[in-house]
Design a protein around this motif. Structure first.
Motif, mmCIF file in Angstrom:
data_model
loop_
_atom_site.group_PDB
_atom_site.id
_atom_site.type_symbol
_atom_site.label_atom_id
_atom_site.label_comp_id
_atom_site.label_asym_id
_atom_site.label_seq_id
_atom_site.Cartn_x
_atom_site.Cartn_y
_atom_site.Cartn_z
ATOM 1 N N LEU A 68 -14.333 8.161 2.053
ATOM 2 C CA LEU A 68 -15.043 9.148 1.335
ATOM 3 C C LEU A 68 -14.542 8.889 -0.152
ATOM 4 N N ASP A 69 -13.291 8.676 -0.416
ATOM 5 C CA ASP A 69 -12.947 8.548 -1.705
ATOM 6 C C ASP A 69 -13.458 7.024 -2.111
ATOM 7 N N TRP A 70 -13.300 6.163 -1.328
ATOM 8 C CA TRP A 70 -13.797 4.738 -1.878
ATOM 9 C C TRP A 70 -15.249 4.570 -2.149
ATOM 10 N N ILE A 71 -16.038 5.167 -1.369
ATOM 11 C CA ILE A 71 -17.256 5.416 -1.382
ATOM 12 C C ILE A 71 -17.618 5.834 -2.788
ATOM 13 N N GLU A 72 -17.097 7.411 -3.086
ATOM 14 C CA GLU A 72 -17.380 7.991 -4.136
ATOM 15 C C GLU A 72 -16.928 7.071 -5.604
#
Length: 142
Positions: free
Chosen positions: A118-122
């Motif tokens: 999720l951090d990577w996507i954001e």
């Protein structure tokens, strides 16, 4: 090809094109094959270089490609590159209608993996991903 094979191909294509639709990968040829968070690049490798747990026979076989057919794998990559370009040019509303029935937002991994993902996507998209959308869950009977 029967309906089950058609559905399976649709799901497989959907999964492999997710990075393009999410804006994480460009639609230029070869970009999808270089995306490290997808099994798609593994489908393009010779049988001896693939992870032993990855079963590609159903996807490649439904397209008439043998498990270790180098020419067929190149064709599969070209076909997926074309689909990536096609979906990147399609208006978002049309994409949503096309994929609504199979979209889930699922992942496979522990909570730490989910957080990193999720951090990577954001970081890539500038948007936080929320898979707790009640309307989406109702639409999928979850």
């Amino acid at each position: 090809m029967d309906d089950d094979d058609h559905y399976f191909d649709t799901v497989s294509t959907y999964i492999h094109l997710n990075p393009v639709r999410a804006g994480l990968v460009s639609a230029k040829p070869g970009a999808l094959a270089a995306f490290r968070w997808s099994s798609f690049p593994e489908y393009l490798k010779p049988l001896r270089k693939r992870p032993p747990w990855l079963e590609v026979a159903r996807v490649l076989g439904s397209l008439g490609i043998g498990r270790d057919d180098a020419r067929g794998r190149k064709g599969y990559q070209a076909w997926m590159d074309g689909r990536a370009l096609e979906c990147s040019n399609q208006p978002p509303d049309e994409l949503e209608k096309e994929w609504r029935r199979i979209r889930r937002g699922w992942y496979l991994g522990d909570e730490a993996f989910k957080t990193r993902l999720l951090d990577w996507i954001e970081a890539r998209t500038g948007k936080a991903f929320d898979s707790s959308d009640r309307a989406a869950k109702r639409a999928h009977d979850e």
